[in-house]
Design a protein around this motif. Structure first.
Motif, short mmCIF file in Angstrom:
data_model
loop_
_atom_site.label_atom_id
_atom_site.label_comp_id
_atom_site.label_asym_id
_atom_site.label_seq_id
_atom_site.Cartn_x
_atom_site.Cartn_y
_atom_site.Cartn_z
N THR A 190 27.68 9.18 -13.57
CA THR A 190 28.29 10.42 -13.11
C THR A 190 28.22 10.50 -11.59
N TYR B 40 32.69 12.50 -14.90
CA TYR B 40 32.23 13.58 -14.04
C TYR B 40 30.79 14.04 -14.32
N ALA B 41 30.47 14.24 -15.59
CA ALA B 41 29.15 14.83 -15.91
C ALA B 41 28.73 14.41 -17.31
N TYR C 285 34.94 16.88 -7.97
CA TYR C 285 33.77 16.04 -8.20
C TYR C 285 33.80 14.88 -7.20
N ASN C 286 32.63 14.49 -6.75
CA ASN C 286 32.52 13.37 -5.80
C ASN C 286 31.51 12.35 -6.31
N PHE D 8 31.75 10.16 -8.49
CA PHE D 8 31.80 9.87 -9.93
C PHE D 8 32.17 8.41 -10.20
N PRO E 60 29.57 19.39 -8.80
CA PRO E 60 30.93 19.75 -8.38
C PRO E 60 30.94 20.84 -7.32
N GLN F 233 41.45 15.76 -5.92
CA GLN F 233 41.55 15.53 -7.36
C GLN F 233 42.19 14.19 -7.70
N THR G 228 28.09 13.55 -8.09
CA THR G 228 27.30 14.67 -7.58
C THR G 228 27.75 15.97 -8.23
#
Length: 312
Positions: A180, A231-232, A194-195, A197, A184, A64, A182
């Motif tokens: 963004t 993130y998204a 999340y990766n 990002f 989560p 994180q 991949t």
């Protein structure tokens, strides 16, 4: 006796209320500062902060804390954030020009990681973690008194917000420059991870923030610094015509603007996302080609909704 006391108190209260009312009538509204002059002054502050501070970045994939940043005042020849304007590797500092209030804002933003997914438009919803500071000088004539004061952080965002309607203007200008990551996954401690990002820092003049109004603990006319992780995203259809707003960005610049507010936009560009030229941009126009038939109807009937000479 009680009756006398009642009327005495009533008379005193009336006098006080009248006095307050009279004084309030003499209060003068403070005029807004000139946008260009204020931006020029704040840009000096922002550039001073960039030149006198270096950044430490946490690289911890799958954790994180990945892409967390800390700003520290230079004390031993560390590379300043400003030096990343000319860097060829690592973080990269850019500027983006924004036309608003009749002037051109030049906004600095630092790319820590571009991201691997899609870029939002300024008309989309996003999910992002962030940490915010405001810049302030205790002595307006002395840049050595410049400080960055923390005011808010969202480490574990739970809901999305609209870049078009829920946040300050600067966010809608800078987030589309990132992507963004991949999908989560669940971390070892049960938290969502999340990766890939996009991550960065934006340095916003108050004209793209809260300007004269301030907000909670943020004073008026305060430049803002936000570190963030994108993130998204969620694509939106602002006018409900069946075409996602980001697809109604005709010049494909990643931004959709409405110039109907002439106070915000005293100068209206001649080339923007408005097919029928009625002043309403396509992403807010239910009849994009102005032929009297709604875009939604023309899509349903298989008609070219951007050609006013073709009808259902």
């Amino acid at each position: 006796m009680n009756k006398f006391k009642f009327y005495f108190i009533l008379s005193i209260t009336t006098v006080l209320l009248f006095s307050c009312s009279k004084n309030s009538d003499t209060i003068e509204a403070v005029p807004l500062r000139d946008f260009q002059e204020q931006f020029t002054a704040e840009n000096v502050m922002i550039e001073s902060y960039l030149k006198t501070h270096y950044i430490t970045i946490t690289n911890a994939l799958g954790d994180q804390t990945d892409q967390d940043v800390v700003f520290t005042k230079i004390d031993n020849n560390q590379p300043s954030v400003y030096s990343y304007l000319t860097s060829t590797s690592g973080p990269k500092l850019y500027t983006r020009e924004v036309q608003l209030h009749g002037i051109t804002y030049s906004v600095y933003y630092l790319v820590l990681r571009q991201g691997t997914g899609e870029s939002p438009s300024n008309a989309d919803n996003i999910l992002a973690a962030y940490k915010g500071y405001y810049l302030n000088q205790s002595d307006s004539n002395d840049l050595t008194t410049l400080t960055a004061t923390f005011f808010e952080e969202s480490k574990f965002p739970q809901s999305m917000f609209s870049l078009y309607s829920d946040v300050i203007r600067g966010w809608g200008e800078i987030f589309p420059k990132f992507k963004t990551g991949t999908l989560p996954s669940e971390g070892t401690n049960g938290q969502v991870v999340y990766n890939g990002f996009g991550a960065g820092v934006m340095f916003l003049p108050s004209g793209l923030g809260y300007y004269s109004s301030g907000s909670n603990s943020i004073p008026s006319y305060a430049p803002l610094v936000f570190s963030f992780k994108l993130y998204a995203l969620q694509r939106l259809d602002q006018d409900g015509d069946g075409v996602l707003s980001y697809l109604e960005d005709l010049n494909n610049d990643g931004y959709a603007y409405s110039y109907l507010n002439t106070t915000t936009y005293p100068v209206v560009p001649t080339n923007y996302d408005d097919t029928d030229g009625d002043g309403i941009p396509n992403f807010l126009d239910v009849d994009d080609d102005g032929d009297g038939y709604t875009t939604k109807l023309e899509i349903t009937k298989g008609t070219d909704y951007l050609d006013k000479n073709k009808h259902p």
